[in-house]
Scaffold this motif. Sequence first.
Motif, PDB file in Angstrom:
ATOM      1  N   ASN A 134      -1.919  -1.360   4.578  1.00  0.00           N
ATOM      2  CA  ASN A 134      -2.495  -0.478   5.599  1.00  0.00           C
ATOM      3  C   ASN A 134      -2.412  -1.044   7.018  1.00  0.00           C
ATOM      4  OD1 ASN A 134      -3.141   1.399   3.596  1.00  0.00           O
ATOM      5  ND2 ASN A 134      -5.141   0.476   3.257  1.00  0.00           N
ATOM      6  N   SER A 188       2.275   4.652  -1.719  1.00  0.00           N
ATOM      7  CA  SER A 188       1.766   6.009  -1.931  1.00  0.00           C
ATOM      8  C   SER A 188       0.247   6.107  -1.841  1.00  0.00           C
ATOM      9  CB  SER A 188       2.237   6.538  -3.289  1.00  0.00           C
ATOM     10  OG  SER A 188       1.777   5.687  -4.317  1.00  0.00           O
ATOM     11  N   SER A 189      -0.433   4.992  -1.547  1.00  0.00           N
ATOM     12  CA  SER A 189      -1.887   5.098  -1.389  1.00  0.00           C
ATOM     13  C   SER A 189      -2.187   5.687  -0.011  1.00  0.00           C
ATOM     14  CB  SER A 189      -2.552   3.730  -1.555  1.00  0.00           C
ATOM     15  OG  SER A 189      -2.133   2.854  -0.537  1.00  0.00           O
ATOM     16  N   GLY A 190      -3.290   6.334   0.116  1.00  0.00           N
ATOM     17  CA  GLY A 190      -3.623   6.995   1.371  1.00  0.00           C
ATOM     18  C   GLY A 190      -3.097   8.418   1.380  1.00  0.00           C
ATOM     19  N   ASP A 191      -3.688   9.250   2.241  1.00  0.00           N
ATOM     20  CA  ASP A 191      -3.234  10.635   2.311  1.00  0.00           C
ATOM     21  C   ASP A 191      -1.989  10.748   3.195  1.00  0.00           C
ATOM     22  OD1 ASP A 191      -4.058  10.753   5.024  1.00  0.00           O
ATOM     23  OD2 ASP A 191      -6.019  11.523   4.468  1.00  0.00           O
ATOM     24  N   ASP A 192      -1.381  11.923   3.206  1.00  0.00           N
ATOM     25  CA  ASP A 192      -0.122  12.129   3.929  1.00  0.00           C
ATOM     26  C   ASP A 192      -0.249  11.831   5.418  1.00  0.00           C
ATOM     27  OD1 ASP A 192       1.100  12.821   1.571  1.00  0.00           O
ATOM     28  OD2 ASP A 192       1.090  14.982   1.962  1.00  0.00           O
ATOM     29  N   PHE A 194      -2.369   9.835   7.004  1.00  0.00           N
ATOM     30  CA  PHE A 194      -2.507   8.388   7.218  1.00  0.00           C
ATOM     31  C   PHE A 194      -1.162   7.696   7.047  1.00  0.00           C
ATOM     32  CE2 PHE A 194      -3.062   4.091   5.626  1.00  0.00           C
ATOM     33  CZ  PHE A 194      -3.865   3.536   6.619  1.00  0.00           C
ATOM     34  N   ASN A 195      -0.446   8.031   5.974  1.00  0.00           N
ATOM     35  CA  ASN A 195       0.836   7.373   5.703  1.00  0.00           C
ATOM     36  C   ASN A 195       1.886   7.727   6.749  1.00  0.00           C
ATOM     37  OD1 ASN A 195       0.006   5.886   3.512  1.00  0.00           O
ATOM     38  ND2 ASN A 195       0.532   7.458   2.028  1.00  0.00           N
TER      39      ASN A 195
END
Length: 88
Positions: free
Chosen positions: A28, A71-75, A77-78
Amino acid sequence: GLPFENDSSDPLAIVYCAPDSKLQFDKNKAILKEDGKAYLEMVIPKFMKVVSSRRMLPNIESILIEGHTDSSGDDAFNLKLSQERAFA
């Protein structure tokens, strides 16, 4: 000496993918680690020599730099993290 590849979706494009092990970020985060900085300091001059050559430069329309996430986090955020990593 750089491993350029053809882009299967665009016959006029070439692709250079840095090895995953060279450009690592903490989870992150978008701060490039020191070994990644050293790698880019070695690779970017070689890359620029290729793309700025008389043979290549007239044919270059754009250069795209991408950053990736897991792939962690929402779209949303990513997407933001990917953009920050590309700028890093």
